[in-house]
Motif scaffolding. Structure first.
Motif, PDB file in Angstrom:
ATOM      1  N   ASN A  22       0.846  -1.189   0.000  1.00 19.07           N
ATOM      2  CA  ASN A  22       0.000   0.000   0.000  1.00 19.07           C
ATOM      3  C   ASN A  22       0.884   1.242   0.000  1.00 19.07           C
ATOM      4  N   ILE A  23       0.263   2.393   0.128  1.00 20.04           N
ATOM      5  CA  ILE A  23       0.984   3.660  -0.015  1.00 20.04           C
ATOM      6  C   ILE A  23       2.058   3.845   1.057  1.00 20.04           C
ATOM      7  N   GLN A  24       1.964   3.130   2.175  1.00 19.59           N
ATOM      8  CA  GLN A  24       2.930   3.304   3.250  1.00 19.59           C
ATOM      9  C   GLN A  24       4.342   2.929   2.805  1.00 19.59           C
ATOM     10  N   ALA A  25       4.454   1.897   1.959  1.00 15.50           N
ATOM     11  CA  ALA A  25       5.777   1.502   1.458  1.00 15.50           C
ATOM     12  C   ALA A  25       6.414   2.648   0.684  1.00 15.50           C
ATOM     13  N   ALA A  26       5.608   3.339  -0.114  1.00 19.13           N
ATOM     14  CA  ALA A  26       6.121   4.477  -0.885  1.00 19.13           C
ATOM     15  C   ALA A  26       6.447   5.652   0.024  1.00 19.13           C
ATOM     16  N   LYS A  27       5.622   5.876   1.047  1.00 18.54           N
ATOM     17  CA  LYS A  27       5.849   6.999   1.959  1.00 18.54           C
ATOM     18  C   LYS A  27       7.129   6.816   2.770  1.00 18.54           C
ATOM     19  N   THR A  28       7.421   5.564   3.171  1.00 17.69           N
ATOM     20  CA  THR A  28       8.645   5.299   3.934  1.00 17.69           C
ATOM     21  C   THR A  28       9.880   5.673   3.123  1.00 17.69           C
ATOM     22  N   VAL A  29       9.892   5.277   1.861  1.00 17.50           N
ATOM     23  CA  VAL A  29      11.004   5.635   0.982  1.00 17.50           C
ATOM     24  C   VAL A  29      11.014   7.140   0.747  1.00 17.50           C
ATOM     25  N   GLU A  30       9.825   7.718   0.623  1.00 17.52           N
ATOM     26  CA  GLU A  30       9.713   9.151   0.345  1.00 17.52           C
ATOM     27  C   GLU A  30      10.339  10.002   1.445  1.00 17.52           C
ATOM     28  N   GLU A  31      10.278   9.545   2.689  1.00 21.56           N
ATOM     29  CA  GLU A  31      10.873  10.310   3.790  1.00 21.56           C
ATOM     30  C   GLU A  31      12.359  10.576   3.525  1.00 21.56           C
ATOM     31  N   ILE A  32      13.066   9.552   3.078  1.00 17.99           N
ATOM     32  CA  ILE A  32      14.504   9.691   2.808  1.00 17.99           C
ATOM     33  C   ILE A  32      14.743  10.457   1.511  1.00 17.99           C
ATOM     34  N   MET A  33      13.931  10.163   0.477  1.00 21.41           N
ATOM     35  CA  MET A  33      14.090  10.847  -0.800  1.00 21.41           C
ATOM     36  C   MET A  33      13.843  12.349  -0.651  1.00 21.41           C
ATOM     37  N   ASN A  34      12.872  12.726   0.161  1.00 26.23           N
ATOM     38  CA  ASN A  34      12.601  14.148   0.377  1.00 26.23           C
ATOM     39  C   ASN A  34      13.779  14.850   1.044  1.00 26.23           C
ATOM     40  N   ALA A  35      14.387  14.168   2.020  1.00 26.80           N
ATOM     41  CA  ALA A  35      15.546  14.741   2.707  1.00 26.80           C
ATOM     42  C   ALA A  35      16.685  14.978   1.711  1.00 26.80           C
ATOM     43  N   LEU A  36      16.876  14.033   0.807  1.00 26.98           N
ATOM     44  CA  LEU A  36      17.917  14.187  -0.219  1.00 26.98           C
ATOM     45  C   LEU A  36      17.585  15.339  -1.160  1.00 26.98           C
ATOM     46  N   TYR A  37      16.323  15.398  -1.553  1.00 24.78           N
ATOM     47  CA  TYR A  37      15.885  16.428  -2.508  1.00 24.78           C
ATOM     48  C   TYR A  37      16.064  17.823  -1.931  1.00 24.78           C
ATOM     49  N   TYR A  38      15.612  18.013  -0.705  1.00 19.96           N
ATOM     50  CA  TYR A  38      15.678  19.344  -0.107  1.00 19.96           C
ATOM     51  C   TYR A  38      17.114  19.764   0.219  1.00 19.96           C
ATOM     52  N   ASN A  39      18.006  18.776   0.335  1.00 16.23           N
ATOM     53  CA  ASN A  39      19.423  19.083   0.534  1.00 16.23           C
ATOM     54  C   ASN A  39      20.188  19.119  -0.784  1.00 16.23           C
ATOM     55  N   LYS A  40      19.425  19.035  -1.885  1.00 17.33           N
ATOM     56  CA  LYS A  40      19.967  19.175  -3.239  1.00 17.33           C
ATOM     57  C   LYS A  40      21.076  18.160  -3.532  1.00 17.33           C
ATOM     58  N   ARG A  41      20.834  16.904  -3.110  1.00 12.62           N
ATOM     59  CA  ARG A  41      21.786  15.836  -3.400  1.00 12.62           C
ATOM     60  C   ARG A  41      21.520  15.280  -4.797  1.00 12.62           C
ATOM     61  N   ASP A  42      22.554  15.196  -5.605  1.00 20.27           N
ATOM     62  CA  ASP A  42      22.356  14.732  -6.974  1.00 20.27           C
ATOM     63  C   ASP A  42      22.502  13.214  -7.078  1.00 20.27           C
ATOM     64  N   TYR A  43      22.355  12.714  -8.293  1.00 20.80           N
ATOM     65  CA  TYR A  43      22.400  11.269  -8.539  1.00 20.80           C
ATOM     66  C   TYR A  43      23.763  10.686  -8.180  1.00 20.80           C
ATOM     67  N   ALA A  44      24.824  11.428  -8.458  1.00 15.29           N
ATOM     68  CA  ALA A  44      26.169  10.957  -8.135  1.00 15.29           C
ATOM     69  C   ALA A  44      26.318  10.745  -6.627  1.00 15.29           C
ATOM     70  N   TYR A  45      25.763  11.660  -5.860  1.00  9.63           N
ATOM     71  CA  TYR A  45      25.813  11.534  -4.392  1.00  9.63           C
ATOM     72  C   TYR A  45      25.057  10.285  -3.943  1.00  9.63           C
ATOM     73  N   ILE A  46      23.883  10.051  -4.516  1.00 12.96           N
ATOM     74  CA  ILE A  46      23.080   8.888  -4.142  1.00 12.96           C
ATOM     75  C   ILE A  46      23.832   7.594  -4.449  1.00 12.96           C
ATOM     76  N   LYS A  47      24.472   7.530  -5.609  1.00  8.02           N
ATOM     77  CA  LYS A  47      25.215   6.318  -5.977  1.00  8.02           C
ATOM     78  C   LYS A  47      26.410   6.097  -5.041  1.00  8.02           C
ATOM     79  N   GLU A  48      27.029   7.164  -4.649  1.00 12.07           N
ATOM     80  CA  GLU A  48      28.211   7.053  -3.791  1.00 12.07           C
ATOM     81  C   GLU A  48      27.837   6.656  -2.360  1.00 12.07           C
TER      82      GLU A  48
END
Length: 238
Positions: A22-48
């Motif tokens: 259900n949507i909770q699985a997506a929301k759990t991941v979204e918590e971390i993705m939002n933190a990355l987004y608002y801190n302007k972390r790019d794809y290279a940072y995520i891979k590293e």
């Protein structure tokens, strides 16, 4: 452009790992993705830093009562990141106008088979998607048989269904965007759009992870995040 793709695939992995479709699985991941987004972390940072991020997602899943074993969940999410990178690196080796134009044509409502568009552009992600599909089966404890060659008649019937399913997803997102514009992008209209898209995400998290369903899930997730972050001009261009 990388964020919706990563979010979609990691949410699927979380759903199949925990059995919470259900949507909770997506929301759990979204918590971390939002933190990355608002801190302007790019794809290279995520891979590293994906192992550290996998651990953060596992802790969030434990906090959200999705899992009782965050260490095991972290290992699963590490593999999910690795397989996600393989798909994205093939699909979007670099963000430039040409690649975005190809992706735009692939998901356009008039395109019957997006994989033909991608293959014609030298992009074939079906092997990577099948590998991800097998991974989902493994972490959910189910075995998926390898795809068998189809007869011409069966192949045509399947392609007809694909076209219908993909067109429905594209039309749904376009309908929501047009509705938002007609309503003047009011807060109430955005709330209703988010609810509608969340329902679609939840439905697809429960569905068989076929390449077509993955693509539809990516469309809905992109639209959902664009509306939440008020990046409607990006959604409109896509």
């Amino acid at each position: 452009m990388h964020y919706p793709l990563i979010h979609t695939l990691l949410a699927l992995a979380m759903a199949y790992h925990t059995g919470v479709h259900n949507i909770q699985a997506a929301k759990t991941v979204e918590e971390i993705m939002n933190a990355l987004y608002y801190n302007k972390r790019d794809y290279a940072y995520i891979k590293e830093n994906y192992k550290r991020l996998a651990n953060a997602i596992a802790k969030q899943a434990h906090y959200d009562n999705l899992t009782t074993d965050p260490e095991k969940t972290a290992k699963v999410m590490e593999k999910a990141f690795e397989k996600t990178f393989k798909i994205i690196d093939k699909l979007l080796p670099e963000v430039n106008e040409e690649n975005l134009e190809v992706l735009g044509r692939a998901i356009h409502m008039s395109t019957d088979d997006p994989f033909v568009v991608l293959r014609n552009a030298g992009i074939d992600i079906e092997p990577e998607l099948e590998e991800f599909r097998q991974f989902l089966a493994e972490i959910s404890g189910k075995k998926i048989e390898a795809k068998k060659p189809k007869s011409p008649e069966t192949k045509k019937a399947v392609e007809d269904v694909k076209s219908s399913s993909l067109s429905q997803a594209r039309l749904e997102v376009l309908s929501i965007l047009n509705g938002l514009e007609f309503a003047g992008f009011t807060e109430d209209a955005k709330r209703r759009a988010i609810e509608r898209l969340s329902m679609k995400v939840e439905e697809l998290l429960k569905a068989d992870p076929t390449p077509e369903n993955l693509q539809a899930l990516g469309l809905y997730t992109f639209a959902l995040e664009a509306i939440r972050r008020e990046k409607l001009e990006r959604l409109g261009k896509l």
